[in-house]
Design a protein around this motif. Structure first.
Motif, PDB file in Angstrom:
ATOM      1  N   ILE A   2      35.586  34.333  24.975  1.00 24.17           N
ATOM      2  CA  ILE A   2      36.047  32.959  25.147  1.00 24.17           C
ATOM      3  C   ILE A   2      37.563  33.012  25.303  1.00 24.17           C
ATOM      4  O   ILE A   2      38.277  33.426  24.390  1.00 24.17           O
ATOM      5  N   ASP A   3      38.027  32.610  26.465  1.00 19.53           N
ATOM      6  CA  ASP A   3      39.432  32.781  26.826  1.00 19.53           C
ATOM      7  C   ASP A   3      40.206  31.482  26.610  1.00 19.53           C
ATOM      8  O   ASP A   3      40.062  30.524  27.369  1.00 19.53           O
ATOM      9  N   PHE A   4      41.033  31.470  25.557  1.00 16.70           N
ATOM     10  CA  PHE A   4      41.896  30.326  25.271  1.00 16.70           C
ATOM     11  C   PHE A   4      43.351  30.645  25.633  1.00 16.70           C
ATOM     12  O   PHE A   4      44.275  30.099  25.029  1.00 16.70           O
ATOM     13  N   THR A   5      43.563  31.538  26.595  1.00 16.02           N
ATOM     14  CA  THR A   5      44.932  31.982  26.881  1.00 16.02           C
ATOM     15  C   THR A   5      45.624  31.168  27.968  1.00 16.02           C
ATOM     16  O   THR A   5      46.821  30.903  27.878  1.00 16.02           O
ATOM     17  N   LEU A   6      44.913  30.780  29.008  1.00 15.22           N
ATOM     18  CA  LEU A   6      45.568  30.171  30.165  1.00 15.22           C
ATOM     19  C   LEU A   6      45.638  28.652  30.069  1.00 15.22           C
ATOM     20  O   LEU A   6      44.713  28.008  29.575  1.00 15.22           O
ATOM     21  N   GLY A   7      46.731  28.094  30.604  1.00 12.98           N
ATOM     22  CA  GLY A   7      46.839  26.647  30.751  1.00 12.98           C
ATOM     23  C   GLY A   7      46.197  26.224  32.062  1.00 12.98           C
ATOM     24  O   GLY A   7      46.870  25.762  32.984  1.00 12.98           O
ATOM     25  N   GLU A   8      44.894  26.395  32.137  1.00 11.92           N
ATOM     26  CA  GLU A   8      44.130  26.179  33.374  1.00 11.92           C
ATOM     27  C   GLU A   8      43.189  24.995  33.177  1.00 11.92           C
ATOM     28  O   GLU A   8      42.084  25.150  32.650  1.00 11.92           O
ATOM     29  N   PRO A   9      43.605  23.771  33.562  1.00  7.88           N
ATOM     30  CA  PRO A   9      42.744  22.602  33.354  1.00  7.88           C
ATOM     31  C   PRO A   9      41.378  22.793  34.004  1.00  7.88           C
ATOM     32  O   PRO A   9      41.287  23.118  35.185  1.00  7.88           O
ATOM     33  N   HIS A  10      40.334  22.595  33.217  1.00  6.73           N
ATOM     34  CA  HIS A  10      38.986  22.889  33.722  1.00  6.73           C
ATOM     35  C   HIS A  10      38.433  21.757  34.584  1.00  6.73           C
ATOM     36  O   HIS A  10      37.337  21.881  35.135  1.00  6.73           O
ATOM     37  N   LEU A  11      39.177  20.662  34.719  1.00  6.55           N
ATOM     38  CA  LEU A  11      38.684  19.503  35.470  1.00  6.55           C
ATOM     39  C   LEU A  11      39.106  19.529  36.940  1.00  6.55           C
ATOM     40  O   LEU A  11      39.114  18.496  37.609  1.00  6.55           O
ATOM     41  N   SER A  12      39.422  20.710  37.458  1.00  4.87           N
ATOM     42  CA  SER A  12      39.863  20.807  38.852  1.00  4.87           C
ATOM     43  C   SER A  12      38.796  20.320  39.829  1.00  4.87           C
ATOM     44  O   SER A  12      39.109  19.816  40.914  1.00  4.87           O
ATOM     45  N   HIS A  13      37.519  20.453  39.448  1.00  2.14           N
ATOM     46  CA  HIS A  13      36.440  19.982  40.322  1.00  2.14           C
ATOM     47  C   HIS A  13      36.504  18.471  40.517  1.00  2.14           C
ATOM     48  O   HIS A  13      36.095  17.952  41.557  1.00  2.14           O
ATOM     49  N   GLU A  14      37.015  17.753  39.503  1.00  2.00           N
ATOM     50  CA  GLU A  14      37.157  16.300  39.622  1.00  2.00           C
ATOM     51  C   GLU A  14      38.138  15.958  40.740  1.00  2.00           C
ATOM     52  O   GLU A  14      37.899  15.058  41.552  1.00  2.00           O
ATOM     53  N   THR A  15      39.246  16.699  40.782  1.00  2.00           N
ATOM     54  CA  THR A  15      40.245  16.460  41.822  1.00  2.00           C
ATOM     55  C   THR A  15      39.675  16.757  43.202  1.00  2.00           C
ATOM     56  O   THR A  15      39.789  15.949  44.129  1.00  2.00           O
ATOM     57  N   TYR A  16      39.042  17.923  43.333  1.00  2.00           N
ATOM     58  CA  TYR A  16      38.556  18.316  44.654  1.00  2.00           C
ATOM     59  C   TYR A  16      37.479  17.363  45.166  1.00  2.00           C
ATOM     60  O   TYR A  16      37.435  17.028  46.356  1.00  2.00           O
ATOM     61  N   SER A  17      36.620  16.887  44.269  1.00  2.00           N
ATOM     62  CA  SER A  17      35.553  15.978  44.702  1.00  2.00           C
ATOM     63  C   SER A  17      36.123  14.674  45.255  1.00  2.00           C
ATOM     64  O   SER A  17      35.541  14.056  46.148  1.00  2.00           O
ATOM     65  N   VAL A  18      37.293  14.267  44.749  1.00  2.00           N
ATOM     66  CA  VAL A  18      37.909  13.015  45.187  1.00  2.00           C
ATOM     67  C   VAL A  18      38.669  13.191  46.501  1.00  2.00           C
ATOM     68  O   VAL A  18      38.633  12.326  47.380  1.00  2.00           O
ATOM     69  N   ILE A  19      39.351  14.327  46.658  1.00  2.00           N
ATOM     70  CA  ILE A  19      40.214  14.501  47.838  1.00  2.00           C
ATOM     71  C   ILE A  19      39.522  15.226  48.990  1.00  2.00           C
ATOM     72  O   ILE A  19      40.052  15.281  50.098  1.00  2.00           O
ATOM     73  N   LYS A  20      38.331  15.783  48.752  1.00  4.05           N
ATOM     74  CA  LYS A  20      37.689  16.676  49.721  1.00  4.05           C
ATOM     75  C   LYS A  20      37.515  16.040  51.098  1.00  4.05           C
ATOM     76  O   LYS A  20      37.913  16.614  52.117  1.00  4.05           O
ATOM     77  N   GLU A  21      36.938  14.853  51.146  1.00  8.40           N
ATOM     78  CA  GLU A  21      36.611  14.242  52.438  1.00  8.40           C
ATOM     79  C   GLU A  21      37.865  13.935  53.251  1.00  8.40           C
ATOM     80  O   GLU A  21      37.950  14.268  54.440  1.00  8.40           O
ATOM     81  N   SER A  22      38.851  13.311  52.610  1.00  9.74           N
ATOM     82  CA  SER A  22      40.070  12.952  53.343  1.00  9.74           C
ATOM     83  C   SER A  22      40.868  14.193  53.724  1.00  9.74           C
ATOM     84  O   SER A  22      41.499  14.238  54.788  1.00  9.74           O
ATOM     85  N   LEU A  23      40.819  15.232  52.892  1.00 14.54           N
ATOM     86  CA  LEU A  23      41.528  16.469  53.213  1.00 14.54           C
ATOM     87  C   LEU A  23      40.888  17.157  54.419  1.00 14.54           C
ATOM     88  O   LEU A  23      41.592  17.669  55.301  1.00 14.54           O
ATOM     89  N   GLU A  24      39.562  17.155  54.473  1.00 16.30           N
ATOM     90  CA  GLU A  24      38.868  17.764  55.612  1.00 16.30           C
ATOM     91  C   GLU A  24      39.233  17.052  56.917  1.00 16.30           C
ATOM     92  O   GLU A  24      39.409  17.690  57.961  1.00 16.30           O
ATOM     93  N   LYS A  25      39.362  15.734  56.873  1.00 18.28           N
ATOM     94  CA  LYS A  25      39.752  14.979  58.065  1.00 18.28           C
ATOM     95  C   LYS A  25      41.148  15.388  58.522  1.00 18.28           C
ATOM     96  O   LYS A  25      41.411  15.541  59.718  1.00 18.28           O
ATOM     97  N   ARG A  26      42.053  15.558  57.571  1.00 20.18           N
ATOM     98  CA  ARG A  26      43.412  15.991  57.914  1.00 20.18           C
ATOM     99  C   ARG A  26      43.393  17.375  58.565  1.00 20.18           C
ATOM    100  O   ARG A  26      44.089  17.626  59.549  1.00 20.18           O
ATOM    101  N   MET A  27      42.607  18.266  58.007  1.00 21.88           N
ATOM    102  CA  MET A  27      42.565  19.640  58.512  1.00 21.88           C
ATOM    103  C   MET A  27      42.019  19.693  59.942  1.00 21.88           C
ATOM    104  O   MET A  27      42.389  20.567  60.728  1.00 21.88           O
ATOM    105  N   LEU A  28      41.125  18.761  60.264  1.00 19.99           N
ATOM    106  CA  LEU A  28      40.544  18.733  61.606  1.00 19.99           C
ATOM    107  C   LEU A  28      41.446  18.035  62.619  1.00 19.99           C
ATOM    108  O   LEU A  28      41.392  18.327  63.813  1.00 19.99           O
ATOM    109  N   SER A  29      42.289  17.122  62.130  1.00 16.53           N
ATOM    110  CA  SER A  29      43.061  16.295  63.061  1.00 16.53           C
ATOM    111  C   SER A  29      44.533  16.674  63.159  1.00 16.53           C
ATOM    112  O   SER A  29      45.222  16.244  64.087  1.00 16.53           O
ATOM    113  N   GLN A  30      45.042  17.470  62.209  1.00 16.21           N
ATOM    114  CA  GLN A  30      46.464  17.781  62.200  1.00 16.21           C
ATOM    115  C   GLN A  30      46.699  19.285  62.337  1.00 16.21           C
ATOM    116  O   GLN A  30      45.874  20.108  61.926  1.00 16.21           O
ATOM    117  N   HIS A  31      47.834  19.616  62.894  1.00 19.20           N
ATOM    118  CA  HIS A  31      48.203  21.018  63.069  1.00 19.20           C
ATOM    119  C   HIS A  31      48.510  21.645  61.709  1.00 19.20           C
ATOM    120  O   HIS A  31      49.284  21.106  60.924  1.00 19.20           O
TER     121      HIS A  31
END
Length: 357
Positions: A2-31
């Motif tokens: 059990i690793d309690f060493t890193l300051g690594e927030p485990h809720l990163s999936h929450e962020t990605y689930s919210v930004i995923k769709e709009s980020l994919e649109k940017r990646m397809l439409s912008q250089h």
């Protein structure tokens, strides 16, 4: 383990689930190429608006801000542009180990203010004793890594009074500023307006939005120094990942993510503090961030040896105090930014270990 060493927030999936769709649109439409080495202007403008609305920190996105590859690179670029060999930099211990490493890399000398000796408060007399003609800067971090301690307005006033009439820079690492518990009021040293020409603010997306792997930070500072910092930044990394910058633009539209984290980690903080309190000689009550810094009860060995034995015997990993202090104080750091079930199991193992040492 059990690793309690890193300051690594485990809720990163929450962020990605919210930004995923709009980020994919940017990646397809912008250089997706190199960005301006100061950062994508849209992100700089959004960060400027965010800092103005959330923090009352008003900075020009064109001339007083640089988007960096994480806060570590922000610190590196600022210190490399300011510190000359034999300059002294005051660091409040316990502190993030990178501060000392970068100052040393620049040829500077670290001077430490040990907060343990003053009950985690700043005293003007002690701070003034550390200031010399060679003092170039002071680095502060609130909420603090590794302790979660938050500097009070009175503490910040001590710093301000000690440096306001001197050619001393203040580097304020505010990466945990949004992770504050119990309705505590966070005060930034930027509230002292007349300090503006001496102040550099470091912040980013790793902790506030659980985006450690995206590696995006930013530095805010006086226009007259930003060109030199920008040159250092450009030579270190050329520019920050363009895709990561687009992701941060989307994250800034979803500040509710930070509210979710604060609620979750407050629950973790309350649990770990109460469960370990009977097993410690001393403990610093965390007002923010997501770390617990404590001195185990009945430990007759160094903090490093304690961590080694805990890892071997109970398969729990903590960080010894030598990672944060110039001398071993016997404290260890536990990072509780994990899921609650993992936290509970790890605490049970630590309690069992404490009963046999």
């Amino acid at each position: 383990v059990i690793d309690f060493t890193l300051g690594e927030p485990h809720l990163s999936h929450e962020t990605y689930s919210v930004i995923k769709e709009s980020l994919e649109k940017r990646m397809l439409s912008q250089h997706i190429g190199y960005s301006n080495f100061y950062g994508v202007m849209e992100l700089r403008e959004n960060v400027a608006n965010f800092c103005s609305q959330q923090y009352q920190q008003n900075y020009d996105p064109e001339n007083e801000m640089i988007i960096t590859t994480g806060c570590s690179e922000s610190l590196s670029a600022v210190l490399m542009s300011l510190i000359n060999p034999f300059d002294e930099v005051i660091i409040l211990e316990p502190a993030f180990s990178l501060y000392q490493s970068i100052v040393t890399l620049c040829g500077g000398t670290v001077v430490t203010y040990n907060l343990h000796q003053t009950n985690m408060r700043l005293h003007a007399s002690k701070l003034n004793e550390l200031i010399s003609p060679k003092t170039k800067g002071i680095i502060i971090n609130s909420p603090n890594n590794p302790s979660g301690h938050v500097l009070s307005e009175e503490d910040l006033s001590v710093i301000y009074e000690c440096v306001k009439d001197k050619s001393i820079f203040v580097i304020s690492d505010e990466v945990y500023r949004d992770l504050v518990f119990d309705n505590n009021k966070y005060v930034s040293i930027s509230a002292f307006d007349s300090l503006r020409d001496q102040l550099f603010i470091i912040n980013g997306f790793s902790k506030t939005f659980a985006m450690t792997g995206w590696r995006v930070g930013y530095v805010l500072g006086p226009k007259q120094y930003m060109k030199k910092i920008g040159i250092v930044h450009q030579n270190l990394v050329a520019c920050t990942s363009t895709i990561s910058q687009y992701a941060c633009i989307e994250a800034l539209k979803n500040t509710q993510l930070t509210t979710i984290m604060v609620q979750y980690y407050k629950r973790n903080r309350d649990y770990v503090y109460e469960q370990l309190k009977p097993y410690v000689e001393d403990i610093i009550y965390p007002q923010g961030a997501f770390y617990l810094y404590f001195k185990p009860l009945n430990n007759q060995q160094s903090s490093l040896e304690y961590c080694k034995k805990l890892l071997l015997d109970k398969k729990v990993a903590l960080v010894p105090s030598l990672a944060f202090e110039s001398e071993d104080s016997g404290y260890v750091r536990l990072s509780y930014c994990c899921d609650f079930e993992t936290l509970k199991e790890g605490i049970i193992r630590i309690q069992k270990f404490q009963k046999i040492i």
